[in-house]
Design a protein around this motif. Sequence first.
Motif, PDB file in Angstrom:
ATOM      1  N   ILE B   2       0.797  -1.335  -0.099  1.00  0.00           N
ATOM      2  CA  ILE B   2       0.157   0.593  -0.182  1.00  0.00           C
ATOM      3  C   ILE B   2       0.832   1.716   0.314  1.00  0.00           C
ATOM      4  O   ILE B   2       2.068   1.059   0.794  1.00  0.00           O
ATOM      5  CB  ILE B   2      -1.196  -0.013   1.382  1.00  0.00           C
ATOM      6  CG1 ILE B   2      -1.507  -1.273   1.351  1.00  0.00           C
ATOM      7  CG2 ILE B   2      -1.972   1.483   1.231  1.00  0.00           C
ATOM      8  CD1 ILE B   2      -2.485  -1.579   2.314  1.00  0.00           C
ATOM      9  N   ARG B   3       0.637   2.103  -0.695  1.00  0.00           N
ATOM     10  CA  ARG B   3       0.980   3.524  -1.223  1.00  0.00           C
ATOM     11  C   ARG B   3       0.696   4.478   0.205  1.00  0.00           C
ATOM     12  O   ARG B   3      -0.311   5.167   0.106  1.00  0.00           O
ATOM     13  CB  ARG B   3       0.726   3.851  -1.992  1.00  0.00           C
ATOM     14  CG  ARG B   3       2.116   5.087  -2.601  1.00  0.00           C
ATOM     15  CD  ARG B   3       2.181   5.800  -3.668  1.00  0.00           C
ATOM     16  NE  ARG B   3       1.042   6.703  -3.703  1.00  0.00           N
ATOM     17  CZ  ARG B   3       0.528   7.600  -3.442  1.00  0.00           C
ATOM     18  NH1 ARG B   3       1.928   8.436  -2.274  1.00  0.00           N
ATOM     19  NH2 ARG B   3      -0.468   8.917  -3.150  1.00  0.00           N
ATOM     20  N   GLU B   4       1.521   4.711   0.768  1.00  0.00           N
ATOM     21  CA  GLU B   4       1.708   5.510   2.114  1.00  0.00           C
ATOM     22  C   GLU B   4       1.410   7.702   1.670  1.00  0.00           C
ATOM     23  O   GLU B   4       2.498   7.774   1.012  1.00  0.00           O
ATOM     24  CB  GLU B   4       2.762   5.924   3.049  1.00  0.00           C
ATOM     25  CG  GLU B   4       2.406   6.709   3.970  1.00  0.00           C
ATOM     26  CD  GLU B   4       3.180   6.441   5.260  1.00  0.00           C
ATOM     27  OE1 GLU B   4       4.112   5.599   5.748  1.00  0.00           O
ATOM     28  OE2 GLU B   4       3.104   7.778   6.463  1.00  0.00           O
ATOM     29  N   ILE B   5       0.317   7.595   2.167  1.00  0.00           N
ATOM     30  CA  ILE B   5       0.081   9.286   1.814  1.00  0.00           C
ATOM     31  C   ILE B   5       0.522   9.934   2.825  1.00  0.00           C
ATOM     32  O   ILE B   5      -0.222   9.385   4.003  1.00  0.00           O
ATOM     33  CB  ILE B   5      -1.140   9.764   1.414  1.00  0.00           C
ATOM     34  CG1 ILE B   5      -1.555   8.896  -0.093  1.00  0.00           C
ATOM     35  CG2 ILE B   5      -1.350  11.144   0.913  1.00  0.00           C
ATOM     36  CD1 ILE B   5      -2.826   8.953  -0.138  1.00  0.00           C
ATOM     37  N   THR B   6       1.799  11.074   3.646  1.00  0.00           N
ATOM     38  CA  THR B   6       1.686  11.456   4.898  1.00  0.00           C
ATOM     39  C   THR B   6       1.584  12.451   4.856  1.00  0.00           C
ATOM     40  O   THR B   6       0.184  12.952   3.684  1.00  0.00           O
ATOM     41  CB  THR B   6       3.219  11.553   4.900  1.00  0.00           C
ATOM     42  OG1 THR B   6       3.505  12.802   3.429  1.00  0.00           O
ATOM     43  CG2 THR B   6       4.547  10.503   4.474  1.00  0.00           C
ATOM     44  N   ALA B   7       1.260  13.107   5.952  1.00  0.00           N
ATOM     45  CA  ALA B   7      -0.046  14.314   6.213  1.00  0.00           C
ATOM     46  C   ALA B   7       0.954  15.241   6.135  1.00  0.00           C
ATOM     47  O   ALA B   7       0.156  16.564   5.693  1.00  0.00           O
ATOM     48  CB  ALA B   7       0.410  14.183   7.927  1.00  0.00           C
ATOM     49  N   GLN B   8       1.846  15.491   5.592  1.00  0.00           N
ATOM     50  CA  GLN B   8       2.884  16.361   4.918  1.00  0.00           C
ATOM     51  C   GLN B   8       1.733  16.687   3.163  1.00  0.00           C
ATOM     52  O   GLN B   8       1.799  17.553   3.060  1.00  0.00           O
ATOM     53  CB  GLN B   8       4.394  16.488   5.025  1.00  0.00           C
ATOM     54  CG  GLN B   8       5.090  16.609   6.772  1.00  0.00           C
ATOM     55  CD  GLN B   8       4.206  15.585   7.098  1.00  0.00           C
ATOM     56  OE1 GLN B   8       4.614  14.566   7.372  1.00  0.00           O
ATOM     57  NE2 GLN B   8       4.687  15.721   8.213  1.00  0.00           N
ATOM     58  N   GLU B   9       2.072  15.547   3.048  1.00  0.00           N
ATOM     59  CA  GLU B   9       2.421  15.556   1.121  1.00  0.00           C
ATOM     60  C   GLU B   9       0.622  15.497   0.976  1.00  0.00           C
ATOM     61  O   GLU B   9       0.023  15.668  -0.288  1.00  0.00           O
ATOM     62  CB  GLU B   9       2.873  14.574   0.692  1.00  0.00           C
ATOM     63  CG  GLU B   9       1.876  12.965   1.098  1.00  0.00           C
ATOM     64  CD  GLU B   9       3.145  11.680   0.748  1.00  0.00           C
ATOM     65  OE1 GLU B   9       2.606  12.276  -0.856  1.00  0.00           O
ATOM     66  OE2 GLU B   9       3.561  10.993   1.357  1.00  0.00           O
ATOM     67  N   LEU B  10      -0.664  14.976   2.855  1.00  0.00           N
ATOM     68  CA  LEU B  10      -2.005  14.598   1.968  1.00  0.00           C
ATOM     69  C   LEU B  10      -2.317  16.488   1.821  1.00  0.00           C
ATOM     70  O   LEU B  10      -2.866  17.802   2.249  1.00  0.00           O
ATOM     71  CB  LEU B  10      -2.508  14.582   3.280  1.00  0.00           C
ATOM     72  CG  LEU B  10      -3.950  14.397   3.244  1.00  0.00           C
ATOM     73  CD1 LEU B  10      -4.417  13.166   2.809  1.00  0.00           C
ATOM     74  CD2 LEU B  10      -4.220  14.090   4.923  1.00  0.00           C
ATOM     75  N   ASP B  11      -3.029  16.574   0.661  1.00  0.00           N
ATOM     76  CA  ASP B  11      -3.880  17.543   0.125  1.00  0.00           C
ATOM     77  C   ASP B  11      -5.545  16.914   0.279  1.00  0.00           C
ATOM     78  O   ASP B  11      -6.347  16.220  -0.484  1.00  0.00           O
ATOM     79  CB  ASP B  11      -3.700  17.475  -1.511  1.00  0.00           C
ATOM     80  CG  ASP B  11      -4.451  18.222  -2.296  1.00  0.00           C
ATOM     81  OD1 ASP B  11      -5.546  19.003  -1.588  1.00  0.00           O
ATOM     82  OD2 ASP B  11      -4.641  19.168  -3.297  1.00  0.00           O
TER      83      ASP B  11
END
Lengths: 320, 320
Positions: B2-11
């Motif tokens: 699963i590809r993680e989406i970090t809180a920083q990069e999250l749109d």
Amino acid sequence: MIREITAQELDTERFIDEQVKEIDGAVGDGTAINALSGGVDSSTVTMLGHRALGKRLKTVFIENGLMREGESEQVAGLFGELGVMVEVVDAREEFFAALKGITDPEEKREAITQTFYRDVFGRLVKESGAKHLLQGTILTDVDETVAGIKRQHNVFEQIGIDPEDAFGYHIIEPLIQLRKDGVRKIGQALGLPAEVFERIPFPGPALSARVIGEATPKRIETVRKATVVVERLLKGTGAFQYMAILHEDRVTGLRDGKRDFGQQIELRCWDSVDARTATPTRLPFEILEQAAREIILEVPGIVSVTYNIASKPPSTLEAV
Amino acid sequence: MIREITAQELDTERFIDEQVKEIDGAVGDGTAINALSGGVDSSTVTMLGHRALGKRLKTVFIENGLMREGESEQVAGLFGELGVMVEVVDAREEFFAALKGITDPEEKREAITQTFYRDVFGRLVKESGAKHLLQGTILTDVDETVAGIKRQHNVFEQIGIDPEDAFGYHIIEPLIQLRKDGVRKIGQALGLPAEVFERIPFPGPALSARVIGEATPKRIETVRKATVVVERLLKGTGAFQYMAILHEDRVTGLRDGKRDFGQQIELRCWDSVDARTATPTRLPFEILEQAAREIILEVPGIVSVTYNIASKPPSTLEAV
């Protein structure tokens, strides 16, 4: 009606002289026996009896297996230095046999009392041939018996001597007119060292009152080890009383990164004047955390430590 | 993988749009169902599902009898204000029947999980006719399952749907690429109020994890009442987590001047960053004593209160 002698009016030298004469006169050519626990009352009566009777008094210390670390050696050593021979009687197996399977606090207390008087001390009295029992009863014990707080004890019945056969047996209670503060004055005058008077209160059933549930040799050893840590760390606090209590509940801990159900020790430390009411001592968290760390490190099986924060009443000083 | 989406990069807006489209597309003309606990993950997935499906989503809150005081009303009320209808399902009897006689912490946990999925939620899923299950699984859950910390859950198996019959059922896990901090951002963007995010951590087995021994309705009610006091008094401390634990051990107390064996509540209050290590909060004794007083006064049967002073490790945050 027993006439009270208050600590204020107490003339220690005169009191000692009178009691020594009375004990000496009562025992005469016979012999006497007494059980020493190391507490203030029994220590004082031992010194008084020794002064009156010398070798005619046999003093026994019954090692019930429920004492604190090194307690019997300490008491026997202390009296040895004072010239009083104390015979340490190893009755550990009898006490643990009597306690086996018992979890109810009142039943534990009863098993210890019965084993002490009826089995062990009763046997020692009969074997000794002594017809005189020296007892450290004080006026407060009498008051509490009358008030129904303590149970009335007929010592002869307790030690298994039929009242019929009890003819010829005598109980000598030289401290019965005194309260605790009077006893302390007498003890000091008789040469007892400060450490006897500075002992924090310790319950009759000893460490069996410090385990919730069954008092097995293993569980007593656990709470004994925790007691060493607690007494070492809290000695300097000036608190009225402090103790470690082993719980029966299992709580989760981590051992080598894995869940493991372990045991809990509860710490109590009391501020109190007369034990009737008491509040938890506001110990610094540094000391509380150090106590928790050391108990977990030094006592096998313990993963959790708590500190009592409830007052008496409705709590009591001891947990069971 | 699963590809993680970090809180920083999250749109957040884009993420929500994409997930809404995906959920809508997956469910199509059908209906979906989800179970809301009131925690951050299930609250966020409820908002996301509601935006995508409106009335095609059935959200249930399973009242297991192990919740804190007023919790089901609070959660249902909060979502009602947000325009989301939550059906509160009273399953208290089923949970307490499953917990009857169980004292082992792991078995309690298992009984609750089984009752939740296999019995109650399984039945609700089948009755609803919904073929889509919305679940708030996050990436940390997946990691922990892989690491063996959490058990692998095949939800269909858990809810008693045979994998054969499971044909046509779908699980939708819209948060599976996120960690907790990412979920918080999405939840906030979807209009969830601060109180959802400020909830202190609460264990899955709820109050059954806060009683040592059997979780009976009466014992749960006891710890629930103590929890009300503890949460009211410690809310302002900024501590990581705080809790009341009901012990099984009986300790001596005084009631109307007489000895009475009562129960004990243990308080824990933790300072921690990430729950991996934690130390007891150094609360002022004024607060500790007030908590003890109020618990003893307000909670029937409690005569003693302690405060945890051991750190994690070797202790754990929860007692069982």
